[in-house]
Scaffold this motif. Structure first.
Motif, PDB file in Angstrom:
ATOM      1  N   SER A  54       5.747 -32.125 -26.206  1.00  0.00           N
ATOM      2  CA  SER A  54       4.419 -32.729 -25.989  1.00  0.00           C
ATOM      3  C   SER A  54       4.316 -34.097 -26.591  1.00  0.00           C
ATOM      4  CB  SER A  54       3.342 -31.817 -26.561  1.00  0.00           C
ATOM      5  OG  SER A  54       3.484 -31.677 -27.968  1.00  0.00           O
ATOM      6  N   ALA A  55       5.066 -34.342 -27.654  1.00  0.00           N
ATOM      7  CA  ALA A  55       5.009 -35.653 -28.331  1.00  0.00           C
ATOM      8  C   ALA A  55       5.837 -36.695 -27.583  1.00  0.00           C
ATOM      9  CB  ALA A  55       5.523 -35.543 -29.768  1.00  0.00           C
ATOM     10  N   SER A  56       6.767 -36.264 -26.755  1.00  0.00           N
ATOM     11  CA  SER A  56       7.620 -37.234 -26.053  1.00  0.00           C
ATOM     12  C   SER A  56       6.955 -37.771 -24.812  1.00  0.00           C
ATOM     13  CB  SER A  56       8.943 -36.552 -25.705  1.00  0.00           C
ATOM     14  OG  SER A  56       8.713 -35.445 -24.845  1.00  0.00           O
ATOM     15  N   GLN A  82       6.094 -28.684 -29.521  1.00  0.00           N
ATOM     16  CA  GLN A  82       5.490 -29.880 -30.104  1.00  0.00           C
ATOM     17  C   GLN A  82       6.342 -31.110 -29.843  1.00  0.00           C
ATOM     18  OE1 GLN A  82       4.962 -28.890 -34.236  1.00  0.00           O
ATOM     19  NE2 GLN A  82       3.019 -27.793 -33.887  1.00  0.00           N
ATOM     20  N   ALA A  83       7.650 -30.953 -29.900  1.00  0.00           N
ATOM     21  CA  ALA A  83       8.538 -32.090 -29.639  1.00  0.00           C
ATOM     22  C   ALA A  83       8.414 -32.542 -28.194  1.00  0.00           C
ATOM     23  CB  ALA A  83       9.979 -31.690 -29.954  1.00  0.00           C
TER      24      ALA A  83
END
Length: 296
Positions: free
Chosen positions: A294-296, A291-292
């Protein structure tokens, strides 16, 4: 890689499994020896019964013939023979007979009677030596598989001390085997010998007495038979104690095996929970990382 906690739990499971194999093997060995010990008790019983019959007839024919082993004296020194095992891991087998013997020894000492102690088995020797009792003689490596030669050696030491006046009476403390679940600590008088009396209503009392011709005289024969009588009594008591020891060890090892199985179940459940928690943590870390990214 498994965590340190999980590795420790698995190491402990392997250790308990090894212990379980040992206790299971000891349980099976004890179970087989119970059967052999009971067979030996049954095999020795006809000899003891015939010895009682012969002594009864000879005592009747000898009249008032005196023998040192029949002589009752004022009790100044009591001989105490305690039968225990040489090895442990036998549950309460040793402690029960040791407590009974020590209780009577304390009572005799309170009455001003001196104690002369004879120990059969390493457990009795260690127990009484630790408590400051002086040991007259010890007989080791006897109780696992007693032989008549062992009984003869013990009987010789006791009868010699009784004839010489070193002791005025001898009592034996041993364990009577009733079943695999029942064995009873017992006290019996060894010396002086009490000639077996005719049983009321028995064949000797109901029918005519058997007539024997004795060569040499009945008194001399009785003097030779009485030591054999003491030997056969001690031999039977050693066999009873041996059967009781094996029965107690079988029960103790079965309980230890059952406890090991239960502990393995508990440890396995704990290991599974620890592994599950570890996997859950790893998944959560992977999901969080994805998730980290994909969020960056």
């Amino acid at each position: 890689m498994a965590s340190a906690e999980l590795r420790a739990i698995r190491r402990r499971i392997r250790s308990v499994e090894s212990t379980k194999k040992i206790t299971r093997a000891m349980e099976l060995i004890a179970a087989s020896r119970i059967v052999k010990a009971r067979e030996r008790v049954r095999a020795a019983r006809p000899y003891a019964e015939k010895m009682i019959e012969v002594i009864r007839n000879v005592a009747r024919a000898s009249g008032d013939v005196a023998d040192p082993l029949l002589e009752r004296r004022d009790l100044v020194t009591m001989g105490v023979l305690v039968v225990t095992s040489d090895r442990g891991l036998a549950g309460a087998y040793n402690s029960s007979v040791l407590r009974m013997a020590e209780r009577h020894m304390v009572e005799w000492r309170d009455q001003g009677v001196a104690i002369r102690l004879y120990a059969v088995g390493k457990k009795a020797q260690t127990y009484f030596s630790f408590r400051g009792y002086e040991m007259a003689e010890s007989f080791l490596a006897v109780t696992d598989q007693p032989t008549y030669a062992d009984a003869r050696k013990i009987a010789q030491a006791l009868t010699d001390d009784y004839r010489s006046g070193t002791v005025d009476a001898v009592d034996i403390f041993y364990t009577v085997f009733r079943s695999a679940l029942s064995y009873i600590p017992t006290r019996a008088e060894l010396l002086p010998v009490s000639p077996p009396a005719d049983e009321e209503g028995g064949p000797d009392a109901a029918g005519p007495a058997v007539s024997y011709e004795y060569e040499p005289d009945p008194g001399a024969i009785l003097g030779r038979l009485l030591p054999r009588y003491v030997e056969s009594a001690i031999y039977e008591q050693l066999l009873e104690s041996s059967a009781s020891e094996h029965a107690s060890r079988q029960r103790a090892m079965k309980a230890a095996t059952d406890n090991a199985e239960e502990l393995i179940k508990v440890l396995t459940r704990t290991a599974n929970q620890a592994r599950q928690a570890e996997i859950t943590t790893e998944i959560a870390e992977i999901v969080g990382g994805a998730q980290a990214m994909s969020a960056s």
